[in-house]
Design a protein around this motif. Structure first.
Motif, PDB file in Angstrom:
ATOM      1  N   THR A   4      14.359   4.099  -4.581  1.00 21.78           N
ATOM      2  CA  THR A   4      13.630   2.906  -4.176  1.00 21.78           C
ATOM      3  C   THR A   4      13.457   2.853  -2.675  1.00 21.78           C
ATOM      4  OG1 THR A   4      14.405   1.636  -6.060  1.00 21.78           O
ATOM      5  CG2 THR A   4      13.668   0.388  -4.161  1.00 21.78           C
ATOM      6  N   MET A   7      10.874   5.327  -1.568  1.00 21.09           N
ATOM      7  CA  MET A   7       9.543   4.900  -1.947  1.00 21.09           C
ATOM      8  C   MET A   7       8.981   3.885  -0.973  1.00 21.09           C
ATOM      9  SD  MET A   7       8.408   3.166  -5.562  1.00 21.09           S
ATOM     10  CE  MET A   7       9.619   1.872  -5.386  1.00 21.09           C
ATOM     11  N   CYS A  17       2.645   1.487   1.375  1.00 20.95           N
ATOM     12  CA  CYS A  17       4.075   1.391   1.670  1.00 20.95           C
ATOM     13  C   CYS A  17       4.409   0.077   2.333  1.00 20.95           C
ATOM     14  CB  CYS A  17       4.531   2.552   2.544  1.00 20.95           C
ATOM     15  SG  CYS A  17       3.840   2.487   4.179  1.00 20.95           S
ATOM     16  N   LEU A  48      -1.352   2.024  -9.841  1.00 16.62           N
ATOM     17  CA  LEU A  48      -0.346   3.084  -9.796  1.00 16.62           C
ATOM     18  C   LEU A  48       1.031   2.589  -9.385  1.00 16.62           C
ATOM     19  CD1 LEU A  48      -2.473   5.909  -8.123  1.00 16.62           C
ATOM     20  CD2 LEU A  48      -1.850   5.686 -10.533  1.00 16.62           C
ATOM     21  N   ASP A  49       1.077   1.640  -8.472  1.00 14.62           N
ATOM     22  CA  ASP A  49       2.367   1.325  -7.860  1.00 14.62           C
ATOM     23  C   ASP A  49       2.428  -0.145  -7.461  1.00 14.62           C
ATOM     24  OD1 ASP A  49       4.878   1.634  -6.812  1.00 14.62           O
ATOM     25  OD2 ASP A  49       4.200   2.458  -4.920  1.00 14.62           O
ATOM     26  N   LYS A  51       4.639  -3.316  -6.984  1.00 16.19           N
ATOM     27  CA  LYS A  51       6.059  -3.588  -6.782  1.00 16.19           C
ATOM     28  C   LYS A  51       6.390  -5.035  -7.166  1.00 16.19           C
ATOM     29  CE  LYS A  51       6.733  -0.088  -3.254  1.00 16.19           C
ATOM     30  NZ  LYS A  51       5.418   0.557  -3.443  1.00 16.19           N
ATOM     31  N   THR A 261      -1.658  -4.274   2.532  1.00 14.97           N
ATOM     32  CA  THR A 261      -1.086  -4.437   1.199  1.00 14.97           C
ATOM     33  C   THR A 261      -0.969  -5.929   0.897  1.00 14.97           C
ATOM     34  OG1 THR A 261       0.171  -2.390   1.366  1.00 14.97           O
ATOM     35  CG2 THR A 261       0.918  -3.993  -0.261  1.00 14.97           C
ATOM     36  N   ARG A 282      -0.776  -5.378  -4.899  1.00 17.40           N
ATOM     37  CA  ARG A 282       0.204  -4.329  -5.149  1.00 17.40           C
ATOM     38  C   ARG A 282       1.641  -4.830  -5.017  1.00 17.40           C
ATOM     39  NH1 ARG A 282      -3.311  -2.913  -7.402  1.00 17.40           N
ATOM     40  NH2 ARG A 282      -4.413  -0.905  -7.468  1.00 17.40           N
ATOM     41  N   ARG A 300       0.384   0.732 -17.212  1.00 14.41           N
ATOM     42  CA  ARG A 300       0.315   2.131 -16.761  1.00 14.41           C
ATOM     43  C   ARG A 300       0.118   3.096 -17.927  1.00 14.41           C
ATOM     44  NH1 ARG A 300       5.100   0.341 -13.579  1.00 14.41           N
ATOM     45  NH2 ARG A 300       4.358  -0.205 -11.499  1.00 14.41           N
TER      46      ARG A 300
END
Length: 302
Positions: A4, A7, A17, A48-49, A51, A261, A282, A300
């Motif tokens: 984590t 990432m 990020c 995709l990602d 959080k 982001t 995201r 996903r």
């Protein structure tokens, strides 16, 4: 370093990020996009990602986990459940210590009573935290220092400063710097306090572009915050009644096209969440992180 934390480390070419590898120079020039950038288009084309920022660390099964909300024990639980961010709340005691307490008073969260700001730390440490069913646990009120120590390389804290605490931001940052935790905490702050934080930065408070997450409600606010702070993340405020209305989706796309982001609250239905993600969100702030996690996993796989 765990998965984590890795990432969340920042890469200059990877705008998704959240956390930089260390303090960076603040840039003041706005990033202007004539049209959607390739990365922005990718954000909207594939979830995709996304959080999860777990509200007060996540407390849906607090008693079974033996980890009340905003407790040191809940940091490890948050990490084990795969929530990248631990949303938390900072208050200041009467004798100048910073503690992790959500409510205006400690009545619900502990077996004590009164405002945290009216108590000394030694008094708070005698109390026990309550679970959500109001039964008393063996856990104690946590300090910011305890959180930073336990959370290092486990989670990223997304901290709210409770009323009356903003004026002590420079003191809070001294605690953060002393524990080498600049890359482990994001402060979520209101747009109306932009000048105050600009003054803190000008006064020498450690700053990098991942430190502050401003809450915004329109394009003008996005532009002003980007010009002053060049933040990596912002929160777009959404309506509980209609979180994915056309105006909100347009604002999310606008911010994403500038390379920012975007976080929102996971309000409404799963169909609303899908629309928010398609627009470029995201990061979801939620008090029901397990439900959001299940939704994202299914999304996903679809």
């Amino acid at each position: 370093m765990n998965e984590t934390s890795s990432m969340l480390r920042c890469n200059a070419t990877f705008w998704l990020c959240l956390i930089a590898a260390g303090p960076a120079q603040c840039r003041f020039a706005p990033i202007v996009a004539e049209e959607a950038t390739p990365r922005a288009k990718e954000f909207r084309s594939s979830p995709l990602d996304v959080k999860i920022a777990a509200h007060r660390g996540g407390y849906e099964t607090d008693k079974a986990d033996d980890a009340p909300e905003n407790s040191v024990a809940n940091i490890l639980v948050c990490q084990q459940k795969g929530y990248a961010l631990y949303e938390t709340d900072i208050q200041r005691t009467r004798d100048g210590h910073f503690v992790i307490v959500h409510d205006e008073t400690i009545d619900r969260e502990t077996n004590g009573s009164g405002a945290a700001s009216e108590q000394e730390l030694s008094d708070l440490k005698k109390l026990h935290k309550r679970f959500h069913d109001q039964s008393v646990s063996e856990h104690r009120v946590a300090t910011l220092e305890e959180f930073l120590i336990e959370g290092k390389n486990r989670v990223v804290f997304k901290a709210d400063l409770k009323p009356g605490v903003t004026q002590f931001f420079d003191e809070i940052m001294k605690v953060v710097a002393r524990h080498d935790a600049l890359d482990g905490i994001i402060f979520r702050v209101p747009y109306r306090d932009a000048k105050l934080y600009a003054d803190y930065r000008s006064g020498g408070v450690p700053y990098h572009r991942d430190l502050l997450m401003f809450m915004v409600s329109n394009k003008k606010q996005v532009d002003e915050i980007q010009e002053q702070f060049d933040p990596s993340t912002i929160q777009v405020n959404v309506s509980k009644k209609d979180p994915a209305d056309a105006r909100t989706l347009e604002l999310i796309r606008y911010a994403v096209d500038k390379g920012i982001t975007v976080e929102t609250h996971a309000e409404g239905t799963e169909e609303d969440w899908k629309k928010l993600i398609d627009a470029g969100v995201r990061m979801f702030h939620t008090s029901k992180p397990s439900r959001v996690k299940t939704f994202l996993k299914q999304l996903r796989h679809d």
